[in-house]
Design a protein around this motif. Structure first.
Motif, mmCIF file in Angstrom:
data_model
loop_
_atom_site.group_PDB
_atom_site.id
_atom_site.type_symbol
_atom_site.label_atom_id
_atom_site.label_comp_id
_atom_site.label_asym_id
_atom_site.label_seq_id
_atom_site.Cartn_x
_atom_site.Cartn_y
_atom_site.Cartn_z
ATOM 1 N N GLY A 263 0.812 -1.222 0.000
ATOM 2 C CA GLY A 263 0.000 0.000 0.000
ATOM 3 C C GLY A 263 0.844 1.271 0.000
ATOM 4 N N ILE A 264 0.157 2.384 -0.100
ATOM 5 C CA ILE A 264 0.820 3.690 -0.218
ATOM 6 C C ILE A 264 1.763 3.960 0.957
ATOM 7 N N THR A 265 1.317 3.621 2.173
ATOM 8 C CA THR A 265 2.135 3.905 3.353
ATOM 9 C C THR A 265 3.478 3.184 3.278
ATOM 10 N N MET A 266 3.432 1.885 2.921
ATOM 11 C CA MET A 266 4.678 1.109 2.850
ATOM 12 C C MET A 266 5.579 1.604 1.723
ATOM 13 N N ILE A 267 4.962 1.905 0.587
ATOM 14 C CA ILE A 267 5.767 2.369 -0.564
ATOM 15 C C ILE A 267 6.483 3.673 -0.181
ATOM 16 N N ASN A 268 5.755 4.558 0.493
ATOM 17 C CA ASN A 268 6.380 5.817 0.917
ATOM 18 C C ASN A 268 7.545 5.583 1.867
ATOM 19 N N LYS A 269 7.378 4.646 2.809
ATOM 20 C CA LYS A 269 8.450 4.356 3.776
ATOM 21 C C LYS A 269 9.704 3.904 3.042
ATOM 22 N N GLU A 270 9.516 2.982 2.085
ATOM 23 C CA GLU A 270 10.668 2.449 1.345
ATOM 24 C C GLU A 270 11.314 3.531 0.486
ATOM 25 N N LEU A 271 10.483 4.318 -0.180
ATOM 26 C CA LEU A 271 11.043 5.341 -1.061
ATOM 27 C C LEU A 271 11.732 6.451 -0.265
ATOM 28 N N GLN A 272 11.216 6.737 0.922
ATOM 29 C CA GLN A 272 11.892 7.750 1.732
ATOM 30 C C GLN A 272 13.308 7.284 2.072
ATOM 31 N N LYS A 273 13.430 5.974 2.386
ATOM 32 C CA LYS A 273 14.768 5.430 2.704
ATOM 33 C C LYS A 273 15.726 5.638 1.540
ATOM 34 N N LEU A 274 15.192 5.471 0.312
ATOM 35 C CA LEU A 274 16.039 5.605 -0.868
ATOM 36 C C LEU A 274 16.322 7.076 -1.192
ATOM 37 N N VAL A 275 15.257 7.869 -1.224
ATOM 38 C CA VAL A 275 15.363 9.218 -1.756
ATOM 39 C C VAL A 275 15.899 10.202 -0.730
ATOM 40 N N ASN A 276 15.478 10.016 0.514
ATOM 41 C CA ASN A 276 15.826 11.015 1.522
ATOM 42 C C ASN A 276 16.145 10.327 2.846
ATOM 43 N N PRO A 277 17.269 9.570 2.868
ATOM 44 C CA PRO A 277 17.566 8.777 4.073
ATOM 45 C C PRO A 277 17.995 9.649 5.257
ATOM 46 N N LYS A 278 17.936 9.025 6.419
ATOM 47 C CA LYS A 278 18.359 9.710 7.645
ATOM 48 C C LYS A 278 19.850 10.005 7.574
ATOM 49 N N THR A 279 20.248 11.213 7.922
ATOM 50 C CA THR A 279 21.672 11.525 8.061
ATOM 51 C C THR A 279 21.816 12.426 9.287
ATOM 52 N N PRO A 280 22.999 12.477 9.868
ATOM 53 C CA PRO A 280 23.152 13.309 11.074
ATOM 54 C C PRO A 280 22.884 14.787 10.773
ATOM 55 N N GLN A 281 23.110 15.191 9.538
ATOM 56 C CA GLN A 281 22.948 16.613 9.208
ATOM 57 C C GLN A 281 21.486 16.998 8.988
ATOM 58 N N LYS A 282 20.676 16.007 8.612
ATOM 59 C CA LYS A 282 19.312 16.341 8.207
ATOM 60 C C LYS A 282 18.353 16.338 9.400
ATOM 61 N N ARG A 283 17.656 17.433 9.548
ATOM 62 C CA ARG A 283 16.709 17.489 10.662
ATOM 63 C C ARG A 283 15.460 16.685 10.353
ATOM 64 N N GLU A 284 14.851 16.146 11.402
ATOM 65 C CA GLU A 284 13.619 15.405 11.189
ATOM 66 C C GLU A 284 12.707 15.538 12.396
ATOM 67 N N VAL A 285 11.419 15.352 12.173
ATOM 68 C CA VAL A 285 10.459 15.295 13.287
ATOM 69 C C VAL A 285 9.688 13.998 13.161
ATOM 70 N N ARG A 286 9.300 13.493 14.310
ATOM 71 C CA ARG A 286 8.628 12.190 14.330
ATOM 72 C C ARG A 286 7.178 12.384 14.765
ATOM 73 N N THR A 287 6.255 11.781 14.060
ATOM 74 C CA THR A 287 4.861 11.803 14.518
ATOM 75 C C THR A 287 4.474 10.358 14.803
ATOM 76 N N GLN A 288 3.215 10.150 15.158
ATOM 77 C CA GLN A 288 2.810 8.778 15.471
ATOM 78 C C GLN A 288 3.002 7.844 14.270
ATOM 79 N N ASP A 289 2.795 8.390 13.044
ATOM 80 C CA ASP A 289 2.812 7.509 11.879
ATOM 81 C C ASP A 289 4.032 7.658 10.975
ATOM 82 N N ALA A 290 4.746 8.753 11.075
ATOM 83 C CA ALA A 290 5.799 8.971 10.072
ATOM 84 C C ALA A 290 6.933 9.827 10.628
ATOM 85 N N VAL A 291 8.013 9.841 9.862
ATOM 86 C CA VAL A 291 9.128 10.745 10.179
ATOM 87 C C VAL A 291 9.233 11.720 9.016
ATOM 88 N N PHE A 292 9.097 13.001 9.286
ATOM 89 C CA PHE A 292 9.259 14.003 8.224
ATOM 90 C C PHE A 292 10.657 14.592 8.338
#
Ligand SMILES: Nc1ncnc2c1ncn2[C@@H]1O[C@H](COP(=O)(O)OP(=O)(O)OP(=O)(O)O)[C@@H](O)[C@H]1O
Length: 770
Positions: free
Chosen positions: A580-609
């Motif tokens: 589904g859309i939620t899973m596809i987004n999770k996988e694509l975020q890992k590819l397109v915009n992965p976590k790095t120490p430099q990149k700021r992020e916020v966490r909600t109940q369902d996602a990390v922006f």
């Protein structure tokens, strides 16, 4: 209504404190986490501040509150105060009360009057006044107007909170509580306890089950007329959510019986109750159809508006020879020769008060719209350039579309300014539209694009605002998904024969060798399709377990080729499921915009922006100029220490427009590497990746897949199971929408219908199956 000391005060501990800052606030679930400066407490807690969490509203600054609850140790965040209930602190000593009542909050009450009030009513003066404002009549020397204004202000300040706290005990969320309070003010609780079913009638979105539960607790009989009435309204509301404008009486009755599930109830009892509701004007019964009033008036009103507009003549007769000459010179300029249908469309549109232009992709709708605009401008000696009008309000052309993205595309394709219908009508997000019957639109020629997305409410509002001398061109593809809201306005207009229409069928883009267009037309015409690769099309076969990997690989390859993320759009039919859309987004975020120490992020109940994420707006937010379906990018995240508002902020850029979100607004966005096909209506993307697997079977329909495919401009990649795809395009949308617009229009026809056989045949397909 006891507003005095809270009933839980004795049982649990309390913290009296003021807001330092809000850490988290979820508007939907009215769940908050806030840092509180402790002013006073009976808890054994020595710190200066505490983190309080629970179901409470947005707290005001510099206002003391009482929080009742208990401490809880959170595995990660340590000690937190678990709030059961809360209220604003109201002083309960004589001096405190006098100071409170003579403060700026209460206009016209000085210290002397405040002393008199407290002298007469004692320390529980506030709750006494809230209970019964008449107690102020016993206070000597206080004028009636002052007494009324004091009671009113108190109610405004305290009433809401009281209602929220009380409703929370029934698990009614803050957002709903706000709606309820707006409707009933301080009577909300009395109404809920006397007749919870009234909420179902008056409050949009209030669930029947909640009312039923409360009524059951209060011992109301399951055969009570209020319960049956609420059941009827609820069934109708649900049916509207499914896209219907009305329900046939028998079907409505059966569904109400199913909902109420009470043996003593019969068809007759429900019929009788519906008849009573009709007499009370809570519903409208018309020709064996049951309507909610707003929909009856929208459908009836829209048909009347169409008749009003159509009954005016166009004020300009253009001789055919003149038009031929104009079209000839336009052909020279555009270096093309209009096809027969296209010529007919230009000719009809120029001579018709109102016309519908319909057709699939690549049939030249845009080309014809441009032709019509140029021809109209040339005949009436008008400039299409807005800059040429000294007074901009005299610009005669209005171009509009239901969504921001569709309006933007209309501007791009015509080179003329276009706005959303909401913007055109001056929607303020609260009280409705500025434009309407009493203040109509200014202009001479109106083009409404993507009309298949317009529901009956919006159609009625828009048409009310059309002045009698305005010419109208409606453009839309009848095979797209119907509007999200109720009705099937475009298809009803077409099948009614009330408005002239031209259906473009010849495909021009196909001549340029487009497989996408070919596929779209094969689906539209129920022809056999093949998924052979072509220069703008690929099919990658895979099963559901491999799907995420495949999508990631395609995306990654595209990125390697230097294609921008915003130009690749994955479209899928459903949110949940492994694919589904939620899973596809999770996988694509890992590819397109992965976590790095430099990149700021916020966490909600369902996602990390994360900064750099592609996101989509899910609701209309007119105050910020962003609308449901707008796609943007997270460009910055600020902590509460970094801005003057002292709250965490997420900044998203949409087409150069910057919108700042606070935590409470995070539920209005989600990742947009993959979006739903429904949300993609009215938008186009250079590259579309369309996964189709049998896990989606429940959702797969011909018009859904057709909509998805026609979103791609340059390249379409279908991945998944061919079997699921073929099954999908062979499945008609059998959920026929109940709408009587066609009949309403036909009833208004002065002369019998002149629908040719060909059109009658086309009448059956495909809307009879929708
Ligand atoms: N009469 C014609 N002769 C030659 N080319 C044409 C003609 N009509 C349209 N075209 C070309 O066909 C292509 C598709 O036309 P157009 O964009 O107007 O169609 P459309 O129906 O708006 O398509 P879509 O809905 O996919 O945007 C364009 O490249 C256009 O220039």
């Amino acid at each position: 209504m006891e507003m005095g000391r809270h009933s839980e005060e004795e049982k649990v501990g309390y913290i009296k404190g003021e807001l330092v800052y809000t850490i988290f606030h979820n508007e939907t679930e009215h769940f908050s986490i806030a840092k509180i400066r402790i002013l006073e407490t009976d808890e054994d807690f020595q710190e200066k501040d505490v983190v309080a969490k629970g179901y409470f509203s947005t707290l005001q600054e510099n206002t003391p509150y009482f929080f009742y609850g208990e401490f809880e140790k959170h595995a990660k965040f340590g000690m937190q105060y678990n709030v059961h209930s809360y209220k604003t602190f109201i002083p309960d000593t004589k001096d405190g009360l006098v100071a409170y009542l003579s403060s700026d909050i209460f206009y016209g009450i000085g210290e002397k009057t405040a002393e008199k009030i407290v002298g007469k009513l004692g320390e529980s003066a506030i709750s006494k006044i809230l209970n019964d404002p008449k107690v102020l009549e016993n206070v000597p020397g206080i004028k009636k107007e002052k007494a009324e204004s004091l009671a009113r202000t108190l109610q405004e300040n305290q009433g809401f909170e009281h209602v929220v706290v009380h409703l929370a005990t029934y698990h009614i969320g803050l957002k709903m509580a706000q709606k309820i309070y707006q409707a009933y003010k301080e009577e909300a609780i009395d109404i809920l306890e006397e007749d919870p079913y009234r909420y179902v009638f008056d409050i949009e979105g209030f669930g029947f089950q909640t009312a039923d539960e409360i009524a059951g607790r209060n011992g109301l009989a399951p055969t009570h007329p209020n319960r049956i009435g609420a059941g009827c309204i609820y069934v109708l509301q649900k049916s509207v959510q499914e896209g219907n404008v009305y329900m046939p009486l028998d079907e409505c009755t059966t569904r109400v019986l199913d909902l109420l599930a009470t043996v003593d109830l019969t068809h007759d009892v429900i019929h009788n109750r519906l008849t009573e509701l009709n007499t009370e004007k809570k519903i409208i019964l018309q020709e064996g159809n049951v309507y909610l009033p707003s929909l009856y008036y929208a459908e009836d009103g829209f048909a009347a508006q169409v008749k009003r507009i159509m009954s005016e003549e166009t004020d300009h007769e253009t001789p055919t020879a003149e038009l031929m000459k104009i079209i000839g010179s336009m052909e020279e300029e555009e270096v093309l020769s209009y096809g027969k249908e296209q010529f007919e469309a230009i000719n009809q549109a120029i001579h018709s008060k109102m016309m519908i232009l319909t057709g699939g992709p690549g049939t030249g709708k845009t080309t014809v719209v441009k032709g019509i605009l140029n021809a109209y401008a040339s005949i009436h000696n008008l400039s299409l350039n807005k800059e040429d009008y000294q007074d901009r309000s005299e610009y005669p052309f209005i171009l509009t579309a239901p969504t921001g993205r569709a309006a933007k595309r209309l501007t791009e394709s015509t080179g003329l300014p276009a706005v959303t219908i909401h913007r055109l009508l001056g929607w303020d997000g609260v009280s409705g539209f500025e434009k309407g019957e009493s203040e109509q639109l200014d202009g001479k020629f109106l083009i409404i694009d993507e009309f298949s997305m317009v529901d009956i409410w919006l159609a009625n509002s828009l048409f009310k605002a059309i002045p009698k001398d305005m010419q109208v061109l409606i453009v839309g593809d009848e095979d797209q998904l119907p509007s999200v809201g109720p009705g099937q306005v475009l298809s009803d207009l077409l099948s009614s024969g009330y408005i002239p229409f031209v259906r473009l069928t010849e495909v021009y883009r196909q001549k340029e060798g487009s497989k996408i267009i070919q596929l779209a037309h094969e689906i539209k015409n129920d022809q056999a399709t093949n998924l052979e690769n072509d220069k703008d099309f690929s099919y990658i076969s895979c099963y559901e377990p491999q799907l995420l990997d495949v999508i990631v690989k395609i995306f990654s390859k595209a990125m390697d080729k230097g294609i921008e993320v915003r130009d690749i759009q994955v479209l899928a039919p459903m949110y949940r499921s492994q694919a589904g859309i939620t899973m596809i987004n999770k996988e694509l975020q890992k590819l397109v915009n992965p976590k790095t120490p430099q990149k700021r992020e916020v966490r909600t109940q369902d996602a990390v922006f994360r900064v750099g994420d592609k996101v989509i707006q899910l609701v209309n937010q007119p105050e910020d100029g962003v609308y449901n379906g707008d796609i943007g990018e997270v460009v910055a995240i600020f902590t509460e220490d970094e801005n003057t508002d002292n709250v965490e902020q997420l900044v998203i850029v949409y087409d150069e427009k910057e919108v700042v979100y606070e935590r409470k607004d995070y539920t209005n966005i989600m990742h947009a590497y993959c979006i739903s096909i429904h949300k993609s209506q009215g938008s186009e993307f250079p590259i579309v990746i369309l996964p189709v697997v049998s896990a989606y079977n429940r959702m797969l329909r011909k018009n859904l897949l057709y909509t998805a495919i026609t979103r791609s401009k340059q390249s379409l990649i279908i991945c998944g199971e061919q079997r699921a795809f073929v099954r999908g395009i062979e499945t008609m949308d059998t959920n026929k929408r109940y709408s009587a617009l066609k009949e309403q229009l036909q009833a208004r026809l002065e002369k019998p219908l002149d629908v040719s056989e060909e059109h009658e045949e086309e009448d059956i397909s495909p809307y009879d199956f929708m």
